[in-house]
Design a protein around this motif. Structure first.
Motif, mmCIF file in Angstrom:
data_model
loop_
_atom_site.group_PDB
_atom_site.id
_atom_site.type_symbol
_atom_site.label_atom_id
_atom_site.label_comp_id
_atom_site.label_asym_id
_atom_site.label_seq_id
_atom_site.Cartn_x
_atom_site.Cartn_y
_atom_site.Cartn_z
ATOM 1 N N GLY A 82 0.812 -1.211 0.000
ATOM 2 C CA GLY A 82 0.000 0.000 0.000
ATOM 3 C C GLY A 82 0.848 1.264 0.000
ATOM 4 O O GLY A 82 0.568 2.220 -0.738
ATOM 5 N N SER A 83 1.909 1.287 0.809
ATOM 6 C CA SER A 83 2.807 2.450 0.854
ATOM 7 C C SER A 83 3.505 2.645 -0.486
ATOM 8 O O SER A 83 3.643 3.782 -0.976
ATOM 9 N N TYR A 84 3.944 1.534 -1.074
ATOM 10 C CA TYR A 84 4.662 1.592 -2.335
ATOM 11 C C TYR A 84 3.763 2.127 -3.448
ATOM 12 O O TYR A 84 4.188 2.944 -4.272
ATOM 13 N N ARG A 85 2.525 1.673 -3.470
ATOM 14 C CA ARG A 85 1.611 2.153 -4.506
ATOM 15 C C ARG A 85 1.309 3.654 -4.331
ATOM 16 O O ARG A 85 1.130 4.384 -5.317
ATOM 17 N N TRP A 86 1.274 4.133 -3.096
ATOM 18 C CA TRP A 86 1.075 5.571 -2.872
ATOM 19 C C TRP A 86 2.251 6.356 -3.444
ATOM 20 O O TRP A 86 2.069 7.376 -4.117
ATOM 21 N N GLU A 87 3.461 5.865 -3.187
ATOM 22 C CA GLU A 87 4.659 6.537 -3.696
ATOM 23 C C GLU A 87 4.700 6.518 -5.219
ATOM 24 O O GLU A 87 5.260 7.433 -5.844
ATOM 25 N N GLN A 88 4.117 5.493 -5.817
ATOM 26 C CA GLN A 88 4.125 5.366 -7.281
ATOM 27 C C GLN A 88 3.039 6.206 -7.949
ATOM 28 O O GLN A 88 2.942 6.230 -9.169
ATOM 29 N N GLY A 89 2.212 6.905 -7.168
ATOM 30 C CA GLY A 89 1.198 7.787 -7.741
ATOM 31 C C GLY A 89 -0.119 7.129 -8.078
ATOM 32 O O GLY A 89 -0.911 7.671 -8.860
ATOM 33 N N TYR A 90 -0.375 5.964 -7.497
ATOM 34 C CA TYR A 90 -1.665 5.296 -7.716
ATOM 35 C C TYR A 90 -2.801 6.092 -7.075
ATOM 36 O O TYR A 90 -2.593 6.843 -6.111
ATOM 37 N N LYS A 91 -4.004 5.896 -7.594
ATOM 38 C CA LYS A 91 -5.222 6.337 -6.931
ATOM 39 C C LYS A 91 -5.795 5.157 -6.140
ATOM 40 O O LYS A 91 -5.503 4.002 -6.460
ATOM 41 N N LEU A 92 -6.613 5.463 -5.142
ATOM 42 C CA LEU A 92 -7.162 4.399 -4.312
ATOM 43 C C LEU A 92 -7.956 3.406 -5.150
ATOM 44 O O LEU A 92 -7.830 2.180 -4.976
ATOM 45 N N GLU A 93 -8.765 3.889 -6.095
ATOM 46 C CA GLU A 93 -9.566 2.980 -6.911
ATOM 47 C C GLU A 93 -8.681 2.098 -7.797
ATOM 48 O O GLU A 93 -9.058 0.969 -8.130
ATOM 49 N N GLU A 94 -7.482 2.589 -8.160
ATOM 50 C CA GLU A 94 -6.567 1.769 -8.953
ATOM 51 C C GLU A 94 -5.969 0.652 -8.098
ATOM 52 O O GLU A 94 -5.776 -0.470 -8.580
ATOM 53 N N VAL A 95 -5.674 0.959 -6.835
ATOM 54 C CA VAL A 95 -5.165 -0.073 -5.928
ATOM 55 C C VAL A 95 -6.202 -1.174 -5.740
ATOM 56 O O VAL A 95 -5.892 -2.368 -5.805
ATOM 57 N N VAL A 96 -7.448 -0.767 -5.504
ATOM 58 C CA VAL A 96 -8.525 -1.742 -5.293
ATOM 59 C C VAL A 96 -8.718 -2.606 -6.540
ATOM 60 O O VAL A 96 -8.854 -3.835 -6.454
ATOM 61 N N ARG A 97 -8.708 -1.974 -7.712
ATOM 62 C CA ARG A 97 -8.900 -2.727 -8.956
ATOM 63 C C ARG A 97 -7.750 -3.702 -9.180
ATOM 64 O O ARG A 97 -7.958 -4.854 -9.586
ATOM 65 N N GLU A 98 -6.520 -3.267 -8.899
ATOM 66 C CA GLU A 98 -5.347 -4.114 -9.071
ATOM 67 C C GLU A 98 -5.421 -5.345 -8.172
ATOM 68 O O GLU A 98 -5.136 -6.463 -8.606
ATOM 69 N N ASP A 137 -8.414 -11.433 1.459
ATOM 70 C CA ASP A 137 -9.132 -10.354 2.139
ATOM 71 C C ASP A 137 -8.179 -9.525 3.000
ATOM 72 O O ASP A 137 -8.255 -8.295 3.031
ATOM 73 N N GLU A 138 -7.296 -10.220 3.711
ATOM 74 C CA GLU A 138 -6.317 -9.529 4.550
ATOM 75 C C GLU A 138 -5.378 -8.689 3.693
ATOM 76 O O GLU A 138 -5.012 -7.577 4.054
ATOM 77 N N LEU A 139 -4.991 -9.233 2.554
ATOM 78 C CA LEU A 139 -4.148 -8.485 1.624
ATOM 79 C C LEU A 139 -4.837 -7.195 1.179
ATOM 80 O O LEU A 139 -4.252 -6.111 1.223
ATOM 81 N N GLY A 140 -6.088 -7.305 0.734
ATOM 82 C CA GLY A 140 -6.819 -6.127 0.279
ATOM 83 C C GLY A 140 -7.035 -5.113 1.373
ATOM 84 O O GLY A 140 -6.843 -3.903 1.178
ATOM 85 N N TRP A 141 -7.415 -5.597 2.561
ATOM 86 C CA TRP A 141 -7.695 -4.701 3.679
ATOM 87 C C TRP A 141 -6.433 -3.960 4.122
ATOM 88 O O TRP A 141 -6.419 -2.728 4.240
ATOM 89 N N SER A 142 -5.365 -4.695 4.384
ATOM 90 C CA SER A 142 -4.142 -4.087 4.904
ATOM 91 C C SER A 142 -3.514 -3.137 3.892
ATOM 92 O O SER A 142 -3.017 -2.064 4.242
ATOM 93 N N SER A 143 -3.528 -3.529 2.630
ATOM 94 C CA SER A 143 -2.914 -2.694 1.594
ATOM 95 C C SER A 143 -3.668 -1.386 1.406
ATOM 96 O O SER A 143 -3.076 -0.305 1.366
ATOM 97 N N THR A 144 -4.988 -1.473 1.295
ATOM 98 C CA THR A 144 -5.770 -0.242 1.095
ATOM 99 C C THR A 144 -5.768 0.643 2.341
ATOM 100 O O THR A 144 -5.738 1.865 2.235
ATOM 101 N N GLN A 145 -5.784 0.026 3.524
ATOM 102 C CA GLN A 145 -5.726 0.822 4.751
ATOM 103 C C GLN A 145 -4.414 1.588 4.841
ATOM 104 O O GLN A 145 -4.382 2.754 5.238
ATOM 105 N N GLN A 146 -3.317 0.942 4.485
ATOM 106 C CA GLN A 146 -2.022 1.623 4.507
ATOM 107 C C GLN A 146 -1.983 2.729 3.460
ATOM 108 O O GLN A 146 -1.424 3.808 3.697
ATOM 109 N N PHE A 147 -2.563 2.476 2.298
ATOM 110 C CA PHE A 147 -2.618 3.489 1.248
ATOM 111 C C PHE A 147 -3.374 4.723 1.747
ATOM 112 O O PHE A 147 -2.930 5.864 1.561
#
Length: 401
Positions: A82-98, A137-147
């Motif tokens: 989640g932190s890495y995707r934020w640094e890469q300029g992702y949007k939250l909806e892009e993280v969820v879709r990925e 589920d844990e992957l999605g939750w933890s990653s998006t929460q960190q983002f």
């Protein structure tokens, strides 16, 4: 679970570990083919993979364990993702879709592996399915929460930087303004016509800069949380008389008709009169500035048992639907008002003041016909802050029909 089931789960787990490259290839292809994940177009393969290979190892490990609660093994990697995707300029909806695509590819590969090695018993197949979904589920939750955490932390930092900028710029402008004011006073007594013309121009510039400085100081105080509400009982009719004494002549000087009314039943309200007056002044100033002909209306009246309304309407240039979504933003200038003097702070300040006063600010406008701004305020200001910061902006759009 039978010995055969355990052996088959172990075999599935080992095969899954050996299939990481194929899974990652399928997932990266799916991401690149999904045009809703635009950020991925500018990231290398290694940047896309990030911590996902380690997460695949965690899935494999979970499949071979008989104990159920092992999702903590992926939490740390998911947060890093989640932190890495934020640094890469992702949007939250892009993280969820990925992550949704990752889940789809993972499940497809796991059940393809099962087909190759023979069917599991219904009990074990159910257990495997539950574990896979639990981990994903844990992957999605933890990653998006960190983002979201990174996003909020960045917003706080940006807000603090903006507050410091406003504060420093305001004080620098104040020093410059003092110097200009002194210069205007020194040449005031010079009798020659060119110098007098220069003095008039300089005085106007000083007056304009003073207005800008006042707005910046007000905004800086609001952004920094330095504005304090000082509620007291007051008569809206008295406030209306004071305001119209100043702004009626300004409207009439432009050939505009000025109407002002206060409902007789609105005898006394409880709030910060000075801040409410500032909101009225900002709205009236804009109405007069952007109205070339017609009228200006100022009205105070009760609307509910516990609220009252102040409204300012005009027959000016109006505001487009597109601009209505942005006019309360700092330094935003609507296209229909871009030629007029100002930097776009009046409505932003008014919006923040209304929010501070526990009220709502609404606008109804039709381009070319005029606008109506309405502020809804409590009859009695509530000292305790709300548990959730309320939205002070409720934009109502109208269309020409």
């Amino acid at each position: 679970m039978t010995q055969a089931d355990r052996a088959l789960l172990l075999k599935l787990s080992q095969t899954l570990s050996h299939s990481k490259k194929a899974i990652m290839n399928d997932w990266i292809q799916a991401v690149h083919e999904d045009h809703s994940i635009q950020a991925s177009e500018y990231i290398s393969r290694s940047g896309l993979e990030d911590h996902l290979p380690q997460l695949l190892d965690s899935v494999a490990e979970l499949l071979r364990c008989e104990s159920g609660d092992n999702t903590e093994v992926i939490t740390e990697d998911a947060r890093k993702h989640g932190s890495y995707r934020w640094e890469q300029g992702y949007k939250l909806e892009e993280v969820v879709r990925e992550l949704t695509l990752f889940r789809t590819v993972m499940i497809r590969h796991i059940f393809h592996i099962e087909e190759q090695h023979g069917p599991l018993s219904p009990e074990v197949r159910l257990l495997m399915t539950e574990r896979i979904h639990e981990l994903l589920d844990e992957l999605g939750w933890s990653s998006t929460q960190q983002f979201i955490h990174e996003q909020q932390r960045n917003l706080v930092h940006a807000s603090a930087s903006r507050a410091r900028l406003l504060h420093n710029m305001s004080h620098e402008l104040r020093n410059l303004l003092n110097g200009l004011s002194l210069a205007a006073e020194l040449i005031d007594d010079e009798p020659s016509e060119p110098v007098q013309e220069m003095q008039v121009t300089l005085s106007r510039s000083v007056s304009h800069m003073r207005e800008l400085l006042d707005d910046l100081l007000d905004l800086s105080a609001l952004v920094n949380g330095q504005q304090v509400v000082r509620p007291a009982a007051f008569r809206p009719a008295g406030l209306l008389r004071h305001v119209q004494a100043v702004y009626r002549p300004m409207a009439e000087a432009k050939g505009l008709t000025f109407h002002a009314e206060c409902a007789p039943e609105l005898e006394t309200v409880h709030g910060d009169e000075r801040k409410i007056e500032q909101v009225v002044i900002n709205l009236l100033s804009n109405a007069i500035k952007y109205t070339a002909k017609g009228e200006i209306r100022l009205s105070f009246h009760p609307i509910e048992e516990d609220r009252w309304s102040l409204s300012v309407s005009d027959t000016g240039s109006g505001i487009s639907k597109e601009d209505q979504k942005e006019i309360f933003s700092e330094f935003y200038r609507a296209k229909s008002t871009s030629q007029a003097r100002g930097v776009g702070l009046g409505l932003a300040i008014s919006c923040r003041l209304v929010e501070l006063l526990r009220g709502e600010l609404r606008v109804v406008s039709t381009l070319g016909e005029g606008s109506r701004f309405e502020v809804l305020l409590p009859l009695k200001f509530i000292e305790a802050p709300p548990a959730v910061r309320p939205s002070s902006l409720d934009i109502e759009e109208t269309s020409q029909e």
